[in-house]
Design a protein around this motif. Structure first.
Motif, short mmCIF file in Angstrom:
data_model
loop_
_atom_site.label_atom_id
_atom_site.label_comp_id
_atom_site.label_asym_id
_atom_site.label_seq_id
_atom_site.Cartn_x
_atom_site.Cartn_y
_atom_site.Cartn_z
N ALA A 96 -19.51 29.49 92.37
CA ALA A 96 -18.32 28.71 92.49
C ALA A 96 -18.39 28.03 93.70
N ASP A 97 -18.84 28.39 94.84
CA ASP A 97 -18.82 27.57 96.18
C ASP A 97 -20.21 26.78 96.21
N PRO A 98 -19.95 25.84 96.66
CA PRO A 98 -21.13 24.59 96.77
C PRO A 98 -22.21 25.17 97.71
N ASP A 99 -23.55 24.78 97.51
CA ASP A 99 -24.37 24.93 98.55
C ASP A 99 -24.68 23.81 99.43
N ASP A 100 -24.17 22.56 98.97
CA ASP A 100 -24.19 21.56 99.63
C ASP A 100 -22.92 20.46 99.27
N ASN A 101 -22.45 20.01 100.42
CA ASN A 101 -21.21 19.05 100.39
C ASN A 101 -21.92 17.66 100.89
N VAL A 102 -21.74 16.63 99.95
CA VAL A 102 -22.08 15.26 100.28
C VAL A 102 -20.79 14.37 100.12
N VAL A 103 -20.17 14.11 101.49
CA VAL A 103 -19.00 13.48 101.56
C VAL A 103 -18.91 12.04 102.09
N ALA A 104 -18.33 11.07 101.50
CA ALA A 104 -18.43 9.72 102.13
C ALA A 104 -16.94 9.16 102.00
N VAL A 105 -16.25 9.01 103.32
CA VAL A 105 -15.20 8.26 103.43
C VAL A 105 -14.94 7.25 104.23
N PHE A 106 -14.66 5.89 103.67
CA PHE A 106 -14.77 4.75 104.38
C PHE A 106 -16.38 4.62 104.85
N SER A 107 -17.52 5.28 104.08
CA SER A 107 -18.77 5.09 104.69
C SER A 107 -19.41 5.57 103.63
N SER A 108 -20.76 5.73 104.04
CA SER A 108 -21.90 6.07 102.84
C SER A 108 -22.31 7.31 103.11
N ALA A 109 -23.11 8.23 102.33
CA ALA A 109 -23.86 9.19 102.44
C ALA A 109 -25.07 9.61 101.55
N VAL A 110 -26.14 9.95 101.86
CA VAL A 110 -27.39 9.93 101.04
C VAL A 110 -27.91 11.17 101.13
N ARG A 111 -28.51 11.63 100.05
CA ARG A 111 -29.56 12.94 99.98
C ARG A 111 -30.72 12.34 99.11
#
Length: 233
Positions: A96-111
């Motif tokens: 149920a819980d994530p192993d990884d959070n990828v968050v972009a708020v007024f920005s960018s995020a990359v994996r």
């Protein structure tokens, strides 16, 4: 005049050997060559030379040339039964819980690149952009779930061609698009993408050509292993 035209032979369909080879065809031949190397039927140099030819081959007939002197080319084996990947993850396989959070708020995020993909990944794009590229990722689990939410932003997910992909989501004044992709390998990872796109977009697609890169990785590993074996003698 019409009768004369009708008597002319019609163009025949191309033979199987003349068809353009796919990445899956090259993968199949490379696997046969890899097994032949492991069995001692080919030397490391012969194996490397043939694999180079496999990667350059354009048609199915050109591929078959590289295995015609191997026993497997003369065996008529029944094709394994194909089973499509399930539309939803197995109960209890995804936490149920994530192993990884990828968050972009007024920005960018990359994996991207060589990274370990967990069983559950959450991706949030709020007035921003998120890119998750699994084409070179290490899959430690067969089932991977990616939960997405895009608000006035974008979430882009790319997977290698030799995995299965399922999409379960929707858009509210936005777009949620996920290709349905089935791997021919029943043990291949399955990536499930769900979530919502509100005034934004979520897109999940295979990354073309990564199957060839996977072949090169496996071949190089096998050649290195064979060379080490000869040097240790």
């Amino acid at each position: 005049m019409d009768l004369q035209k009708s008597d002319r032979p019609q163009d025949t369909a191309p033979r199987v050997s003349e068809l353009r080879a796919s990445d899956a065809d090259r993968d199949r031949i490379a696997d046969i060559l890899r097994d032949a190397l492991a069995e001692g039927r080919l030397t490391a140099d012969e194996h490397a030379e043939r694999v180079e030819g496999v990667l350059a081959a354009k048609t199915v007939g050109e591929l078959e040339v590289f295995i015609r002197d191997l026993p497997v080319a003369h065996q008529h084996r029944a094709a394994p039964a194909f089973a499509a990947a399930p539309n939803r993850p197995t109960v209890g396989a995804i936490p149920a819980d994530p192993d990884d959070n990828v968050v972009a708020v007024f920005s960018s995020a990359v994996r991207k690149g060589r990274w370990r993909a967990g069983r559950r990944i959450h991706a949030y794009a709020i007035f921003g952009s998120v890119e998750i590229d699994l084409s070179e990722a290490l899959f430690e689990y067969q089932q991977v779930a990616i939960k997405t939410f895009s608000f006035c932003g974008s979430v882009e997910i790319r997977v290698p061609e030799n995995v299965s992909l399922r999409g379960m989501g929707g858009g509210v004044l936005g777009s949620f698009e996920a290709d349905n992709l089935d791997s021919t390998d029943p043990n291949a990872p399955v990536v499930y993408v769900d979530g919502w796109a509100v005034l934004g977009s979520v897109e999940a697609r295979p990354k073309r050509g990564k199957l060839v890169a996977d072949i090169l990785d496996r071949v190089q590993h096998k050649v290195d292993k064979s060379l080490r074996k000869h040097l240790d003698r």
